[in-house]
Design a protein around this motif. Structure first.
Motif, PDB file in Angstrom:
ATOM      1  N   SER B 352       0.844  -1.196   0.000  1.00  0.00           N
ATOM      2  CA  SER B 352       0.000   0.000   0.000  1.00  0.00           C
ATOM      3  C   SER B 352       0.874   1.239   0.000  1.00  0.00           C
ATOM      4  O   SER B 352       0.744   2.115   0.814  1.00  0.00           O
ATOM      5  N   GLU B 379      -4.997  -4.786  -0.058  1.00  0.00           N
ATOM      6  CA  GLU B 379      -3.612  -4.390   0.255  1.00  0.00           C
ATOM      7  C   GLU B 379      -2.898  -5.474   1.051  1.00  0.00           C
ATOM      8  O   GLU B 379      -2.308  -5.214   2.100  1.00  0.00           O
ATOM      9  N   VAL B 380      -2.990  -6.702   0.558  1.00  0.00           N
ATOM     10  CA  VAL B 380      -2.332  -7.807   1.258  1.00  0.00           C
ATOM     11  C   VAL B 380      -1.268  -8.485   0.407  1.00  0.00           C
ATOM     12  O   VAL B 380      -0.662  -9.460   0.828  1.00  0.00           O
ATOM     13  N   GLY B 383       1.579  -5.763   0.782  1.00  0.00           N
ATOM     14  CA  GLY B 383       0.816  -4.773   1.536  1.00  0.00           C
ATOM     15  C   GLY B 383       1.678  -3.713   2.186  1.00  0.00           C
ATOM     16  O   GLY B 383       2.872  -3.620   1.932  1.00  0.00           O
ATOM     17  N   SER B 387       0.652  -3.382   7.893  1.00  0.00           N
ATOM     18  CA  SER B 387      -0.751  -3.575   7.520  1.00  0.00           C
ATOM     19  C   SER B 387      -0.905  -4.727   6.531  1.00  0.00           C
ATOM     20  O   SER B 387      -1.942  -5.396   6.508  1.00  0.00           O
ATOM     21  N   GLY B 388       0.104  -4.974   5.717  1.00  0.00           N
ATOM     22  CA  GLY B 388       0.050  -6.106   4.797  1.00  0.00           C
ATOM     23  C   GLY B 388      -0.005  -7.421   5.562  1.00  0.00           C
ATOM     24  O   GLY B 388      -0.789  -8.314   5.233  1.00  0.00           O
ATOM     25  N   ASN B 476      -3.686   3.395   0.269  1.00  0.00           N
ATOM     26  CA  ASN B 476      -2.647   3.281  -0.742  1.00  0.00           C
ATOM     27  C   ASN B 476      -2.081   4.654  -1.070  1.00  0.00           C
ATOM     28  O   ASN B 476      -0.909   4.931  -0.846  1.00  0.00           O
TER      29      ASN B 476
END
Lengths: 200, 573
Positions: B352, B379-380, B383, B387-388, B476
């Motif tokens: 992101s 967003e994985v 990410g 956060s990913g 993002n």
């Protein structure tokens, strides 16, 4: 409960703001200036009198026939405005894109009457930054007949200069082969004499 | 894909894969050991910062305190940035005499950076003073990444910790995680990266813009600034907010193909390494590699699709005598070419990050679809920093649950049972995203305030709206930048979207961690679903893709897909 968290939160905000928002970037300035003075200050190019011509990294607008011209630019109203970087952001199905390409195409054909090959797409598409300093070797060579004629030189001599200034891929792998248009035009002037601009 | 494209792609994948283990091990040592490495040097700075901040590093937080800390720290940071932006005309380091930033833009920008989104409604070179860049923006580049790592660690601890020395219900200490991130990871790496970037031509100066008299007689004002120091952390922290309007397309912000490549490595470095760190925490590195594998597969598919789409000429220019060998070059830089731009677009939306080195708005319909889908999958795909990983772990919990349903067995992940409460929290996390994106997009698409900002007509206009809200909620920050987002309607709606996308997703994550951490582990048996296996990688990819496709396919078919078919028939709007 909230106070137990609010107080450290406030102090951490202040301390990290000071450390990462001031100490770190300000410390980087003298380090960078000491180690790479020319590059940290914008890779500027000067003329014989010591005046700034521009930056080797930032493209410029060229209208005179004896200079190579860069790509269409959407930076500022006239293009290549370094204080207003921008792409066109025209979508792929944009009518405005089609119209702009049509008008640039007509102009390029009129300016380059001796060149009958299809026009390389870079010469008709606006760059992302509006300040793209480069052209592909192909798009530079396409303009050779015009520049050679305007300077009264043989096409071979101009093409030889391009070959000299052409940059390959970084480390032989990364990016694309390219020619820096400003550096090419500076080299043209240095080697073959500076012509007085004949206006747009 | 050309030979050099394939070569660069393979080199990129190789570098990321090789870096994952050593960096992951280092991160594990930094966060999970009593005394991190380099304690004699950096450790002193760490202790000093604890004292200055009044933090007791031995104290542990339950999930609720951890969440409150995240929220309050975010709030204070947003206020600090807002004030700096509003008052920049009175503050030092403003050689361009920039005026106060308007309140809606200051709100949008402060939120944008605090939430690790780094959406750009601002144009750096014409809006922000050097001080605003460094203090209002750069500060968040560091801390929002550090908070992301903290939340990911908290979730990982909830899933992996056995009832142990800190009591059953503590998930770590945000302040310790944050300060360690800064001291051991983000600041040292940024210093190193800064040196490399400057050596390639990136600017690092506090001077006013330089007036040049160009070769062909046109005046040009060349902007200066502390660019390189900001650029490294922009990438390393998957922030992506540009110093200049055009972000990493600007020659001062990304001068060579080499800086382009290194910048992209920096983007994936920490998100990839954190999967290994997670595996170490789980006591079984295959658990981490499984997540890494799923990310890698999704990334490679996206990269190939984007490159192929951008290599093809734009049908709207088919009738002209043009040599299209270079591909769709509108909105791209010559030094990067189609491949360097497609790689960047895929990386920046998979992680992101949101930095751009080409204008996504000018990509072909399918070339622009992939970055949008990357964001919408949650967003994985590596990410954001932290956060990913926590996003991927939520999907892992979902995948385990679905596997459990298939065989009719109570699902468990790493030996801990997944029950109704955890599923509720996981679904909350998954549903907030489309709810906000589609809700706000529908509002914008039907209001005059929303429509007046569009840069394109036809289906492309809808894509601009959809991209903006997906980017905001997904934290993002990249854009279809034809949309003129610097207007009160957009600054406010996007600001709210970013807040919801960050904090309303972090709260369920931490709650899930809190609910898992007290659970006893059940020993592995023959019926345990192997979450470190290839089978699980496949299932995980399936869950991510199906969930994303079901949610967004209708909207995508009206936007980029409709545009693709219209374009094939030469239609323009």
């Amino acid at each position: 409960m909230l106070q137990q968290i609010a107080l450290p939160a406030l102090r951490v905000t202040a301390v990290t703001l000071f450390l990462t928002g001031l100490v770190y970037p300000l410390a980087c300035v003298p380090i960078a200036q000491l180690l790479f003075p020319q590059r940290a200050s914008g890779s500027l190019i000067f003329d014989d009198r010591g005046e700034v011509i521009g930056s080797a990294l930032i493209g410029q607008r060229f209208a005179s026939p004896h200079y190579f011209q860069g790509r269409p630019s959407a930076a500022g109203t006239d293009g290549y405005d370094a204080s207003a970087s921008s792409g066109s952001n025209f979508g792929p199905t944009s009518q405005r894109l089609q119209r702009r390409v049509q008008s640039d195409l007509t102009r390029l054909q009129a300016d380059n009457p001796d060149q009958h090959q299809a026009i390389p797409v870079e010469l008709l598409t606006a760059s992302a930054s509006g300040l793209d300093p480069h052209l592909s070797p192909h798009a530079t060579l396409w303009q050779v007949p015009r520049v050679a004629k305007a300077r009264g030189l043989s096409e071979d001599r101009v093409a030889a200069l391009i070959a000299e200034l052409q940059e390959g891929r970084d480390l032989g792998i990364f990016g694309e082969p390219r020619v820096n248009v400003l550096l090419l035009n500076v080299a043209l002037d240095r080697r073959f004499g500076r012509l007085v601009a004949v206006g747009p | 894909m050309s030979m050099f494209g394939v070569l660069q792609a393979l080199l990129f994948l190789l570098c990321i894969t090789l870096l994952t283990k050593p960096v992951g091990l280092y991160l594990f040592a930094v966060y999970e050991s009593e005394a991190p490495p380099l304690a004699s040097t950096l450790g002193r700075l760490e202790q000093l910062l604890y004292r200055l901040c009044g933090v007791d590093p031995k104290q542990q937080q339950r999930w609720s305190s951890y969440a409150q800390s995240v929220l309050l720290f975010g709030l204070f940071g947003i206020i600090a940035s807002f004030v700096i932006l509003r008052l920049q005309q009175l503050l030092p380091l403003n050689p361009q005499h920039m005026q106060s930033v308007s309140s809606d833009l200051a709100f949008n920008t402060a939120v944008s950076f605090a939430t690790n989104t780094n959406w750009q409604s601002y144009a750096g070179e014409s809006t922000l003073s050097h001080l605003s860049q460094m203090a209002a923006l750069g500060f968040h580049n560091f801390t929002s990444a550090a908070v992301g790592i903290g939340v990911a660690l908290a979730l990982a601890r909830g899933l992996t910790r056995k009832p142990g020395p800190y009591g059953d219900h503590c998930v770590g200490n945000l302040w310790v995680d944050l300060i360690r991130s800064l001291v051991y990871v983000l600041v040292p790496l940024s210093l190193l990266g800064m040196l490399f970037f400057v050596s390639q031509g990136m600017v690092q100066s506090l001077s006013a813009p330089i007036a040049a008299h160009t070769l062909d007689g046109v005046p040009q004002l060349i902007p200066m600034g502390p660019v390189a120091s900001q650029e490294v952390i922009k990438q390393l922290g998957t922030n992506g907010g540009g110093f200049f309007n055009v972000n990493s397309a600007h020659p001062f912000e990304n001068p060579t193909p080499l800086t382009n490549f290194v910048a992209l490595l920096l983007v994936f470095l920490l998100p990839a390494a954190l999967t290994y760190t997670y595996g170490k925490m789980a006591g079984d590195t295959r658990q981490g590699w499984a997540l890494f594998g799923a990310m890698l597969v999704l990334f490679v598919v996206g990269l190939i699709a984007t490159t192929a789409a951008e290599q093809s000429p734009n049908p709207a220019l088919a009738g002209f005598p043009i040599d299209h060998a270079a591909g769709n070059m509108e909105g791209k830089e010559v030094r990067f070419g189609v491949f360097g731009s497609a790689l960047f677009a895929t990386v920046t939306t998979a992680a992101s990050c949101g930095a751009v080195n080409a204008m996504h708005d000018s990509f072909t319909p399918l070339g622009g679809l992939i970055p949008l889908v990357n964001i919408q999958l949650g967003e994985v795909i590596f990410g954001g920093v932290g956060s990913g990983l926590y996003g991927m772990l939520i999907f892992a919990v979902l995948a385990v649950f679905i596997a459990g349903l298939l065989v009719g067995r109570t699902p468990e992940y790493l030996g801990k049972k997944i029950e109704a409460k955890e599923m509720t929290l996981a679904m909350l996390y998954v549903l907030i995203f489309p709810l906000v994106v589609l809700g706000l997009s529908a509002w914008a698409a039907t209001s005059s305030d929303g429509l007046s900002a569009l840069g394109s007509a036809g289906p492309h206009g809808l894509t601009e709206i959809l991209y903006a809200f997906s980017s905001a909620v997904g934290n993002n920050g990249s854009a279809f930048a034809g949309l003129s987002a610097n207007a009160p309607f957009w600054n406010l709606t996007l600001g709210v979207a970013m807040l919801l996308g960050r904090y309303f997703m972090i709260i369920p994550v931490l709650a899930l961690s809190g609910s898992m951490i007290g659970k006893k582990t059940v020993p592995k048996g023959p019926g345990t679903f192997p979450t470190g296996s290839l089978l699980f990688v496949g299932l995980l990819i399936g869950v991510i893709v199906i969930l994303g496709a079901l949610t967004f396919f209708p909207a995508l078919s009206l936007g980029p897909l409709a545009e693709h078919f219209a374009a094939q028939y030469g239609k323009v709007y």
